[in-house]
Design a protein around this motif. Sequence first.
Motif, PDB file in Angstrom:
ATOM      1  N   LEU A 164       0.850  -1.194   0.000  1.00 32.14           N
ATOM      2  CA  LEU A 164       0.000   0.000   0.000  1.00 32.14           C
ATOM      3  C   LEU A 164       0.885   1.244   0.000  1.00 32.14           C
ATOM      4  N   PRO A 165       1.592   1.499  -1.106  1.00 32.95           N
ATOM      5  CA  PRO A 165       2.550   2.622  -1.122  1.00 32.95           C
ATOM      6  C   PRO A 165       1.912   3.980  -0.855  1.00 32.95           C
ATOM      7  N   GLY A 196      11.331   4.676   3.091  1.00 35.92           N
ATOM      8  CA  GLY A 196      12.152   4.147   2.019  1.00 35.92           C
ATOM      9  C   GLY A 196      12.744   5.270   1.179  1.00 35.92           C
ATOM     10  N   LYS A 197      12.572   5.180  -0.129  1.00 41.58           N
ATOM     11  CA  LYS A 197      13.108   6.201  -1.021  1.00 41.58           C
ATOM     12  C   LYS A 197      12.331   7.511  -0.950  1.00 41.58           C
ATOM     13  N   SER A 198      11.186   7.496  -0.267  1.00 42.59           N
ATOM     14  CA  SER A 198      10.426   8.738  -0.075  1.00 42.59           C
ATOM     15  C   SER A 198      10.910   9.507   1.143  1.00 42.59           C
ATOM     16  N   THR A 232      20.159   7.938   6.078  1.00 45.69           N
ATOM     17  CA  THR A 232      19.078   8.792   5.586  1.00 45.69           C
ATOM     18  C   THR A 232      19.620   9.956   4.765  1.00 45.69           C
ATOM     19  N   LEU A 233      20.736  10.525   5.179  1.00 46.24           N
ATOM     20  CA  LEU A 233      21.324  11.641   4.440  1.00 46.24           C
ATOM     21  C   LEU A 233      21.823  11.184   3.079  1.00 46.24           C
ATOM     22  N   LEU A 235      20.627   8.728   1.322  1.00 49.66           N
ATOM     23  CA  LEU A 235      19.457   8.478   0.487  1.00 49.66           C
ATOM     24  C   LEU A 235      18.844   9.785   0.005  1.00 49.66           C
ATOM     25  N   CYS A 236      18.800  10.791   0.880  1.00 51.92           N
ATOM     26  CA  CYS A 236      18.293  12.109   0.489  1.00 51.92           C
ATOM     27  C   CYS A 236      19.165  12.702  -0.607  1.00 51.92           C
ATOM     28  N   ASN A 237      20.479  12.602  -0.441  1.00 53.79           N
ATOM     29  CA  ASN A 237      21.406  13.136  -1.435  1.00 53.79           C
ATOM     30  C   ASN A 237      21.250  12.426  -2.770  1.00 53.79           C
ATOM     31  N   GLN A 238      20.956  11.144  -2.699  1.00 54.72           N
ATOM     32  CA  GLN A 238      20.777  10.349  -3.917  1.00 54.72           C
ATOM     33  C   GLN A 238      19.468  10.704  -4.626  1.00 54.72           C
ATOM     34  N   GLU A 239      18.389  10.864  -3.841  1.00 55.69           N
ATOM     35  CA  GLU A 239      17.079  11.096  -4.434  1.00 55.69           C
ATOM     36  C   GLU A 239      16.849  12.554  -4.833  1.00 55.69           C
ATOM     37  N   ASP A 240      17.415  13.486  -4.065  1.00 55.99           N
ATOM     38  CA  ASP A 240      17.194  14.908  -4.341  1.00 55.99           C
ATOM     39  C   ASP A 240      18.417  15.709  -3.891  1.00 55.99           C
ATOM     40  N   PRO A 241      19.452  15.800  -4.731  1.00 56.68           N
ATOM     41  CA  PRO A 241      20.685  16.500  -4.333  1.00 56.68           C
ATOM     42  C   PRO A 241      20.453  17.958  -3.945  1.00 56.68           C
ATOM     43  N   LYS A 242      19.529  18.633  -4.620  1.00 53.24           N
ATOM     44  CA  LYS A 242      19.276  20.046  -4.308  1.00 53.24           C
ATOM     45  C   LYS A 242      18.696  20.193  -2.902  1.00 53.24           C
ATOM     46  N   LEU A 243      17.794  19.287  -2.541  1.00 54.33           N
ATOM     47  CA  LEU A 243      17.230  19.321  -1.190  1.00 54.33           C
ATOM     48  C   LEU A 243      18.318  19.054  -0.159  1.00 54.33           C
TER      49      LEU A 243
END
Length: 366
Positions: A164-165, A196-198, A232-233, A235-243
């Motif tokens: 149930l994503p 996860g990736k979110s 977590t950092l 993964l954040c850098n991987q998914e959204d480098p600007k964020l």
Amino acid sequence: KCAKQNERFKQWYQRRVRGRHYLELRGLNDLQLICSGGEVVRSSSFPLAMNSLVVSELVGELQMKELDVEEFSPSSVQCFVEACYTGSVILTRENFREVNKMSAVFKVQWMIDECLNFYTDLCSELTSQSVEAAWFLFQEAGYILKERNNKDLQLVLDTVLRGLPDLRLSLVKDFTCRDPNEQEWVYTDLCISLAGKSITVLFEWLVPLVESKGPPPVKLSDVEKRLLTSETLALCNQEDPKLYQKLVYTLQKSLSNDDLGALFAVFSLVPMSPPSPSSSPRESPQQMVYPIEIPALGGCTTFLDAVKIIDRDPRINSCFQFLHSLLNCCFVFGDNTSREIVDVITAVVDKRRNNTRWNYGGSHLI
């Protein structure tokens, strides 16, 4: 032989003797359970001892006539006692938490299993629209994780929510909108597991939260610190480098030197994403690749040459910025700089210990 006799006797007892009506026979109720508010629930010590070795030791060896269960409500204690008499437990959403905890405290394994089955059944009823029901299950998993360091409920919830994503993402977002008093560190751990990736959803919440705390230096709560791990950092850098770059900038300008120092080791494990060639020194800190751009290192032939330039850059005024500049250098000079990085970071840490503020204006590291 003794163990077999005890097992046969227990089976006979469960077949012939159990029943709620025995609770009314006051002559048999030799044990008092003192609940919250001082209310007393009476019971025979025999059925409780048959179900719980803990109770057996307390009433058998220590000859106790009263048990202090003041952290539990009378209704939950009554439910627990009746379950010991009847061999079945009647669970509801209202009594689940306390009965589950009592069964763990008194080590009644069959009741622990029944509580897990009840929780699993509730999880299986979830749909993509069941946000409130999911929040209840989320809280129960967090409570057990915090009180007993037990991840059984978390694993059940995580397994169900994989299918149930949308509900999983709604639950994470719902956490960020809750009252701060409800945002305990254990719930942060659960959110990280569910996201996860979110994971960027949590950092999108964290950045404005830190900015809203007022003028620097600000303090991070335990909930906020729990989110800042190397995993977590990364993964954040991987998914959204600007964020991620915005997060770095926000923390660097908002936190005290002590808090930044505490985060130093965590951020040192997260390599910066390669900077964009279009970045310009004239851009604002939020837009530029932070804290220093690779083009500024033009002409360098070794890692240490790059460090010297970074060390003299007027924009680099904190240990935090210096670290990320070093990590940016890795994208230029490859992976053969690990020993040099260790040496330089060691020197940085030593310098940090000897200075209350970072200032590279006239005292250079290299």
